[in-house]
Design a protein around this motif. Structure first.
Motif, PDB file in Angstrom:
ATOM      1  N   ASN A   1       0.836  -1.190   0.000  1.00  9.99           N
ATOM      2  CA  ASN A   1       0.000   0.000   0.000  1.00  9.99           C
ATOM      3  C   ASN A   1       0.877   1.249   0.000  1.00  9.99           C
ATOM      4  OD1 ASN A   1      -2.333  -1.613   0.278  1.00  9.99           O
ATOM      5  ND2 ASN A   1      -2.120  -1.635   2.506  1.00  9.99           N
ATOM      6  N   ALA A   2       0.387   2.302  -0.612  1.00  7.53           N
ATOM      7  CA  ALA A   2       1.159   3.542  -0.706  1.00  7.53           C
ATOM      8  C   ALA A   2       1.430   4.160   0.656  1.00  7.53           C
ATOM      9  CB  ALA A   2       0.417   4.544  -1.596  1.00  7.53           C
ATOM     10  N   SER A   3       0.618   3.832   1.656  1.00  8.51           N
ATOM     11  CA  SER A   3       0.780   4.414   2.989  1.00  8.51           C
ATOM     12  C   SER A   3       1.917   3.793   3.788  1.00  8.51           C
ATOM     13  CB  SER A   3      -0.529   4.265   3.773  1.00  8.51           C
ATOM     14  OG  SER A   3      -0.880   2.890   3.894  1.00  8.51           O
ATOM     15  N   VAL A   4       2.457   2.664   3.352  1.00 10.47           N
ATOM     16  CA  VAL A   4       3.540   2.006   4.086  1.00 10.47           C
ATOM     17  C   VAL A   4       4.760   2.917   4.109  1.00 10.47           C
ATOM     18  CG1 VAL A   4       5.124   0.034   4.056  1.00 10.47           C
ATOM     19  CG2 VAL A   4       2.685  -0.306   3.614  1.00 10.47           C
ATOM     20  N   LYS A   5       5.361   3.092   5.301  1.00 12.76           N
ATOM     21  CA  LYS A   5       6.404   4.100   5.480  1.00 12.76           C
ATOM     22  C   LYS A   5       7.714   3.745   4.781  1.00 12.76           C
ATOM     23  CE  LYS A   5       3.864   6.547   8.397  1.00 12.76           C
ATOM     24  NZ  LYS A   5       2.704   5.657   8.514  1.00 12.76           N
ATOM     25  N   ALA A   6       8.105   2.466   4.807  1.00 13.43           N
ATOM     26  CA  ALA A   6       9.377   2.068   4.195  1.00 13.43           C
ATOM     27  C   ALA A   6       9.312   0.607   3.817  1.00 13.43           C
ATOM     28  CB  ALA A   6      10.538   2.319   5.156  1.00 13.43           C
ATOM     29  N   TRP A   7      10.002   0.259   2.726  1.00 19.55           N
ATOM     30  CA  TRP A   7      10.060  -1.142   2.327  1.00 19.55           C
ATOM     31  C   TRP A   7      11.257  -1.369   1.428  1.00 19.55           C
ATOM     32  CZ3 TRP A   7       8.471  -2.350  -2.939  1.00 19.55           C
ATOM     33  CH2 TRP A   7       7.911  -1.288  -3.634  1.00 19.55           C
ATOM     34  N   ALA A   8      11.719  -2.611   1.416  1.00 17.53           N
ATOM     35  CA  ALA A   8      12.862  -2.997   0.597  1.00 17.53           C
ATOM     36  C   ALA A   8      12.614  -4.400   0.067  1.00 17.53           C
ATOM     37  CB  ALA A   8      14.152  -2.962   1.415  1.00 17.53           C
ATOM     38  N   VAL A   9      12.917  -4.616  -1.208  1.00 17.45           N
ATOM     39  CA  VAL A   9      12.713  -5.921  -1.852  1.00 17.45           C
ATOM     40  C   VAL A   9      14.000  -6.333  -2.544  1.00 17.45           C
ATOM     41  CG1 VAL A   9      11.453  -7.189  -3.634  1.00 17.45           C
ATOM     42  CG2 VAL A   9      10.247  -5.547  -2.193  1.00 17.45           C
ATOM     43  N   GLU A  10      14.381  -7.608  -2.358  1.00 16.19           N
ATOM     44  CA  GLU A  10      15.560  -8.164  -3.018  1.00 16.19           C
ATOM     45  C   GLU A  10      15.301  -9.651  -3.248  1.00 16.19           C
ATOM     46  OE1 GLU A  10      19.916  -7.055  -2.005  1.00 16.19           O
ATOM     47  OE2 GLU A  10      19.591  -9.041  -1.127  1.00 16.19           O
ATOM     48  N   ASP A  11      14.398  -9.946  -4.156  1.00 17.23           N
ATOM     49  CA  ASP A  11      14.015 -11.335  -4.398  1.00 17.23           C
ATOM     50  C   ASP A  11      15.046 -12.022  -5.293  1.00 17.23           C
ATOM     51  OD1 ASP A  11      12.603 -13.674  -4.434  1.00 17.23           O
ATOM     52  OD2 ASP A  11      11.181 -13.022  -5.962  1.00 17.23           O
ATOM     53  N   GLN A  12      15.488 -13.206  -4.854  1.00 22.87           N
ATOM     54  CA  GLN A  12      16.402 -14.037  -5.631  1.00 22.87           C
ATOM     55  C   GLN A  12      15.871 -15.467  -5.636  1.00 22.87           C
ATOM     56  OE1 GLN A  12      20.734 -13.061  -5.021  1.00 22.87           O
ATOM     57  NE2 GLN A  12      19.935 -11.957  -3.265  1.00 22.87           N
ATOM     58  N   THR A  13      16.570 -16.351  -6.291  1.00 25.36           N
ATOM     59  CA  THR A  13      16.129 -17.734  -6.363  1.00 25.36           C
ATOM     60  C   THR A  13      17.356 -18.620  -6.531  1.00 25.36           C
ATOM     61  OG1 THR A  13      14.561 -19.235  -7.445  1.00 25.36           O
ATOM     62  CG2 THR A  13      15.826 -17.786  -8.879  1.00 25.36           C
ATOM     63  N   GLY A  14      17.141 -19.926  -6.654  1.00 30.57           N
ATOM     64  CA  GLY A  14      18.245 -20.841  -6.928  1.00 30.57           C
ATOM     65  C   GLY A  14      18.436 -21.880  -5.848  1.00 30.57           C
TER      66      GLY A  14
ATOM     67  N   THR B   1      23.689 -21.189  -4.692  1.00 28.34           N
ATOM     68  CA  THR B   1      23.505 -19.879  -5.321  1.00 28.34           C
ATOM     69  C   THR B   1      23.961 -18.766  -4.392  1.00 28.34           C
ATOM     70  OG1 THR B   1      21.614 -20.702  -6.572  1.00 28.34           O
ATOM     71  CG2 THR B   1      21.815 -18.321  -6.346  1.00 28.34           C
ATOM     72  N   ARG B   2      24.718 -17.828  -4.924  1.00 22.89           N
ATOM     73  CA  ARG B   2      25.241 -16.707  -4.151  1.00 22.89           C
ATOM     74  C   ARG B   2      24.131 -15.715  -3.833  1.00 22.89           C
ATOM     75  NH1 ARG B   2      30.373 -14.152  -2.806  1.00 22.89           N
ATOM     76  NH2 ARG B   2      29.738 -12.287  -1.675  1.00 22.89           N
ATOM     77  N   LEU B   3      24.070 -15.344  -2.561  1.00 17.69           N
ATOM     78  CA  LEU B   3      23.166 -14.292  -2.116  1.00 17.69           C
ATOM     79  C   LEU B   3      24.039 -13.090  -1.760  1.00 17.69           C
ATOM     80  CD1 LEU B   3      20.857 -16.634  -0.039  1.00 17.69           C
ATOM     81  CD2 LEU B   3      20.292 -15.567  -2.223  1.00 17.69           C
ATOM     82  N   THR B   4      23.722 -12.404  -0.641  1.00 19.49           N
ATOM     83  CA  THR B   4      24.557 -11.290  -0.212  1.00 19.49           C
ATOM     84  C   THR B   4      24.606 -11.255   1.313  1.00 19.49           C
ATOM     85  OG1 THR B   4      23.835  -9.997  -2.126  1.00 19.49           O
ATOM     86  CG2 THR B   4      24.926  -8.806  -0.365  1.00 19.49           C
ATOM     87  N   PRO B   5      25.728 -11.615   1.949  1.00 21.68           N
ATOM     88  CA  PRO B   5      27.035 -11.898   1.346  1.00 21.68           C
ATOM     89  C   PRO B   5      27.330 -13.391   1.178  1.00 21.68           C
ATOM     90  CG  PRO B   5      27.315 -11.542   3.684  1.00 21.68           C
ATOM     91  CD  PRO B   5      25.836 -11.399   3.403  1.00 21.68           C
ATOM     92  N   GLY B   6      26.405 -14.274   1.647  1.00 19.27           N
ATOM     93  CA  GLY B   6      26.690 -15.701   1.619  1.00 19.27           C
ATOM     94  C   GLY B   6      26.001 -16.439   0.495  1.00 19.27           C
ATOM     95  N   TYR B   7      25.710 -17.702   0.745  1.00 13.62           N
ATOM     96  CA  TYR B   7      25.120 -18.581  -0.257  1.00 13.62           C
ATOM     97  C   TYR B   7      23.839 -19.188   0.323  1.00 13.62           C
ATOM     98  CZ  TYR B   7      29.653 -18.070  -2.473  1.00 13.62           C
ATOM     99  OH  TYR B   7      30.772 -17.540  -3.053  1.00 13.62           O
ATOM    100  N   GLY B   8      23.217 -20.109  -0.430  1.00  8.36           N
ATOM    101  CA  GLY B   8      22.060 -20.801   0.115  1.00  8.36           C
ATOM    102  C   GLY B   8      20.829 -20.791  -0.744  1.00  8.36           C
TER     103      GLY B   8
ATOM    104  N   ASN C   1      23.530 -15.312   5.674  1.00  2.00           N
ATOM    105  CA  ASN C   1      23.778 -15.531   4.248  1.00  2.00           C
ATOM    106  C   ASN C   1      23.116 -14.477   3.378  1.00  2.00           C
ATOM    107  OD1 ASN C   1      25.256 -17.775   4.865  1.00  2.00           O
ATOM    108  ND2 ASN C   1      24.066 -19.202   3.638  1.00  2.00           N
ATOM    109  N   ASP C   2      21.986 -13.968   3.832  1.00  6.20           N
ATOM    110  CA  ASP C   2      21.292 -12.900   3.118  1.00  6.20           C
ATOM    111  C   ASP C   2      20.652 -12.003   4.162  1.00  6.20           C
ATOM    112  OD1 ASP C   2      20.456 -11.479   0.902  1.00  6.20           O
ATOM    113  OD2 ASP C   2      18.611 -12.619   0.664  1.00  6.20           O
ATOM    114  N   SER C   3      20.607 -10.721   3.908  1.00  7.99           N
ATOM    115  CA  SER C   3      20.020  -9.799   4.880  1.00  7.99           C
ATOM    116  C   SER C   3      19.339  -8.656   4.146  1.00  7.99           C
ATOM    117  CB  SER C   3      21.092  -9.248   5.836  1.00  7.99           C
ATOM    118  OG  SER C   3      22.064  -8.510   5.133  1.00  7.99           O
ATOM    119  N   LEU C   4      18.480  -7.956   4.879  1.00  7.45           N
ATOM    120  CA  LEU C   4      17.739  -6.860   4.274  1.00  7.45           C
ATOM    121  C   LEU C   4      17.510  -5.787   5.325  1.00  7.45           C
ATOM    122  CD1 LEU C   4      16.756  -6.450   1.392  1.00  7.45           C
ATOM    123  CD2 LEU C   4      14.501  -7.240   2.098  1.00  7.45           C
ATOM    124  N   LYS C   5      17.528  -4.526   4.870  1.00  6.96           N
ATOM    125  CA  LYS C   5      17.376  -3.389   5.761  1.00  6.96           C
ATOM    126  C   LYS C   5      16.389  -2.413   5.145  1.00  6.96           C
ATOM    127  CE  LYS C   5      20.882  -0.595   5.890  1.00  6.96           C
ATOM    128  NZ  LYS C   5      22.230  -0.055   6.187  1.00  6.96           N
TER     129      LYS C   5
END
Length: 256
Positions: free
Chosen positions: A45-58, A62-69, A219-223
């Motif tokens: 929704n447009a009202s959400v204050k903050a969001w971050a997306v980093e969708d991967q697969t494999g 498979t390398r993520l950031t900074p690890g694997y998995g 192995n993977d993180s998000l902020k």
């Protein structure tokens, strides 16, 4: 009565500063998220204050950031919203919350909060109740887990020691759901949380802050970076706003 009309409009505007009431059930439809197999599934929704997306697969290599998995250790999306009473969090990940520590597996981590955005994560929200911590508890953290990747980590992993400040709520799914985003066969798990903002004490409303999540291996993180703290509504101030505006309405009537 023109003054009354203006004040009434201000009252409606003040009430609109409240975030929509989220049902804490790990169903993220009330955040505006969908499962239609399109990239738009991730947009809230447009009202959400903050969001971050980093969708991967494999697969596991498979390398993520900074690890694997691969998908099993993929952190896909993090959402942050708040109102005068609560801070709300939503998380989408390919990592099953029931994953144990040991045997080459790593359990879920905890939400970390960095007020001042200086790398010092003062608070943590316990997600699953590990390390003798209370699920849904907000802690003033004195020791964080570090993960496997040292300085490459964006932030800490799980709460190891700290003082319990009070209880929020954390709910998560334990059965993977597919057809979210363009990787239609990937399985996703969902977290939803709510924390009384009063538990943050003077930090709330005083400084900008980050919200971070990863699993214990990092192995993977998000902020996510919500708006600067100066525009965060303080609980007492915003709660009194409707009462003050009602007083203005009364004054306007007497003058009319």
């Amino acid at each position: 009565m023109r003054t009354l009309s203006i004040v009434t409009g201000l009252l409606a505007s003040g009430l609109s500063l409240q975030a929509s009431a989220y049902v804490i059930d790990a169903n993220l439809a009330d955040w505006g998220l969908t499962r239609t197999g399109r990239v738009a599934d991730w947009t809230p929704n447009a009202s959400v204050k903050a969001w971050a997306v980093e969708d991967q697969t494999g697969g596991i290599g498979t390398r993520l950031t900074p690890g694997y998995g691969g998908q099993a250790y993929d952190v896909e999306a993090l959402y942050v919203d708040y109102d005068a009473q609560y801070l709300y969090l939503a998380l989408v990940t390919g990592h099953n919350p029931l994953t144990p520590n040991g045997g080459g597996q790593y359990a879920a981590g905890d939400f970390a909060f960095d007020f001042g955005r200086n790398g010092n994560h003062e608070f943590g929200l316990e997600t699953t109740g590990s390390n003798d911590k209370t699920r849904g508890g907000l802690y003033a953290v004195s020791q964080w887990g570090a993960g496997l990747w040292g300085a490459a980590n964006e932030g800490p992993t799980s709460i190891l020691a700290g003082d319990l400040l009070g209880l929020g709520e954390v709910v998560y799914t334990t059965t993977g759901a597919a057809n979210m985003g363009v990787y239609a066969v990937d399985r996703h798990f969902f977290y939803e949380a709510r924390i009384p903002v009063a538990l943050f004490g003077p930090y709330w409303g005083g400084e900008a802050f980050d919200v971070h999540w990863t699993m214990n291996c990092a192995n993977d993180s998000l902020k996510a970076d919500p708006v600067p703290g100066a525009s965060v509504p303080e609980p007492g101030t915003l709660a009194l706003l409707p009462l003050g505006l009602l007083g203005m309405i009364g004054l306007a009537r007497r003058r009319a």
